[in-house]
Design a protein around this motif. Structure first.
Motif, PDB file in Angstrom:
ATOM      1  N   CYS A   1       0.842  -1.196   0.000  1.00  0.00           N
ATOM      2  CA  CYS A   1       0.000   0.000   0.000  1.00  0.00           C
ATOM      3  C   CYS A   1       0.878   1.247   0.000  1.00  0.00           C
ATOM      4  N   LEU A  10      -0.098   3.476   7.063  1.00  0.00           N
ATOM      5  CA  LEU A  10      -1.305   3.000   6.412  1.00  0.00           C
ATOM      6  C   LEU A  10      -2.523   3.716   6.977  1.00  0.00           C
ATOM      7  N   THR A  39      -6.140   3.591   2.271  1.00  0.00           N
ATOM      8  CA  THR A  39      -5.056   3.033   1.458  1.00  0.00           C
ATOM      9  C   THR A  39      -5.082   1.510   1.480  1.00  0.00           C
ATOM     10  N   ILE A  40      -5.561   0.947   2.589  1.00  0.00           N
ATOM     11  CA  ILE A  40      -5.685  -0.510   2.662  1.00  0.00           C
ATOM     12  C   ILE A  40      -6.811  -0.984   1.745  1.00  0.00           C
ATOM     13  N   VAL A  64      -6.155  -1.396  -1.934  1.00  0.00           N
ATOM     14  CA  VAL A  64      -5.426  -2.598  -2.353  1.00  0.00           C
ATOM     15  C   VAL A  64      -6.286  -3.844  -2.253  1.00  0.00           C
TER      16      VAL A  64
END
Length: 331
Positions: free
Chosen positions: A104, A111, A115-116, A119
Motif C-alpha cells: 500500500c 497506512l 489506502t488498505i 489494495v
C-alpha cells in the motif's frame, strides 16, 4: 559522531548486568524463571493478558508473528516502505512459505483504512487470487512517524470487519511511546501481535513477540523451534528484556534518543522531509553538503540522491547532537 543507526548503539550497562546475573545453572530453552515470568510482566505493561516469546532478531519477530496469521496461499497487507518488504531479504516469504505481501501507499510510510481498501477491495473472493489474511503496521513508521491511538483503532476496525489479523512491527515502539507519552497499551492499540523491539533501544540481542491471543502464541512456539530460534540458553534473552522493562528503562532510553533527534531537528528548518516524531531525521542535503558533513566527522546514511538519514540512539551524546545541529544549520 555516529548517526548511522540505533542498531549500532552500545548495550546498556543494566542489560550487561542482568545477563551476568543470568549466567548460572537454570532450566534450558524457555523453561527458566526469567522466560516463564515474561508473560506476567508484559501483561502488567499492556494492561491485558498476553504471552511473550523472545527471539534474537526483529526479522524473526515479525515473520514468526505473521506466520501464525497467514497461510502459504495468503497475503499480508503492508506499506510499500515497510521493513518486511524493503529490508528483510525475503524473510517473510521464507517464514510464511510463499505468502505474498500486498503493498500500500501512504504518507510517512503509514497506512490508513482508505489506502488498505484501495489494495484489498479489487481482490476477487475466489481461488484465482491471493487473499489477504493480515495487516502489518510499523510503530514508529519507517520514516519515523507515529500512529495515534485513533489511527490504529480505525485500522483495527477495518481488520475486524474483513476478518484480518493485525500485526505491529514495533522495532522503535519505545520511541513511539515516548513521543505519545501514553501507556504502552494505548500505543499498541488492539493489535493481535506486537514485535516489541529492544535491540535498537539498549539491548544486545533480544526482541519480544507479544501475542494477545494465547492460541497464536502456542503456534509460534512450534514455529520458533522449527526456525532455529529456540535458543538453548534463552535465559540470556529473557534477562535482557526484563532489564529493559524494569523501571521503564525501555521508555527512558527512548526519551533520550527522541530528545537528541528533536535537538537536531530544530536546526533543519525546511530541510526536513518528514516531521520528527521519534529518533529518525530525513534531511535534504546535496552530495556536496553530505561530503562536508562527513569531513566534519559525522556518520550517516545517504537517502537517495539529495537526502540523508540521521538516527539518534539512547546513548547519543548531547555534544554530538548539538554539533550536528550546528553543522546542518551552517550548510
Amino acid at each position: 559522531m555516529q548517526f548511522l543507526s540505533d542498531n549500532a548503539a552500545s548495550v546498556h550497562p543494566a542489560v550487561w548486568e542482568a545477563m551476568r546475573k543470568a549466567d548460572a545453572a537454570a532450566s534450558p530453552y524457555d523453561g527458566d524463571s526469567l522466560s516463564v515470568t515474561l508473560d506476567e510482566k508484559m501483561a502488567a505493561l499492556f494492561g491485558r493478558d498476553c504471552a511473550a516469546l523472545w527471539v534474537a532478531t526483529g526479522t524473526a519477530a515479525n515473520c514468526l508473528a505473521l506466520a501464525t496469521m497467514v497461510p502459504p496461499h495468503g497475503a499480508v497487507v503492508c506499506h510499500e516502505e515497510a521493513h518486511i518488504e524493503m529490508d528483510e531479504g525475503g524473510a517473510p516469504g521464507f517464514f510464511l512459505h510463499g505468502a505474498k505481501l500486498l503493498l500500500c501507499q501512504g504518507e510517512g510510510a503509514k497506512l490508513t483504512p482508505d489506502t488498505i481498501r484501495a489494495v484489498i477491495d479489487p481482490i476477487r473472493d475466489d481461488v484465482h487470487q491471493v487473499q489477504p489474511h493480515a495487516i502489518s503496521i510499523t510503530q514508529a513508521s519507517e520514516y519515523g512517524r507515529v500512529y495515534r491511538p485513533e489511527e490504529i483503532a480505525a485500522i483495527r476496525a477495518l481488520a475486524s470487519e474483513r476478518g484480518l489479523g493485525l500485526h505491529m512491527d514495533g522495532a522503535r515502539f519505545g520511541n513511539a511511546a515516548a513521543f505519545l507519552d501514553s501507556p504502552a497499551g494505548d500505543v499498541a492499540g488492539a493489535v493481535d501481535a506486537l514485535s516489541f523491539g529492544f535491540v535498537k533501544n539498549g539491548a544486545m540481542s533480544a526482541e519480544a513477540i507479544v501475542f494477545f491471543d494465547e492460541g497464536q502464541a502456542d503456534i509460534a512456539r512450534y514455529r520458533r523451534k522449527r526456525a532455529g530460534h529456540l535458543q538453548s540458553k534463552g535465559r540470556f534473552l529473557a534477562a535482557q528484556i526484563h532489564a529493559m522493562l524494569d523501571g521503564d528503562l525501555w521508555l527512558g532510553n527512548a526519551r533520550s534518543a527522541n530528545a537528541a533527534a528533536a535537538e537536531i531537528a530544530g536546526a533543519c528548518a525546511d530541510r526536513l522531509m518528514h516531521p520528527v516524531e521519534a529518533n529518525e531525521l530525513f534531511v535534504r542535503c546535496t552530495p556536496e553538503e553530505r561530503e562536508a558533513l562527513r569531513e566534519q566527522g559525522f556518520g550517516f546514511y545517504d537517502w537517495g540522491e539529495d537526502a540523508a538519514r540521521f538516527v539518534t540512539a539512547w546513548n547519543t551524546r548531547e555534544d554530538d547532537a548539538l554539533a550536528l545541529a550546528k553543522a546542518i544549520a551552517s550548510l
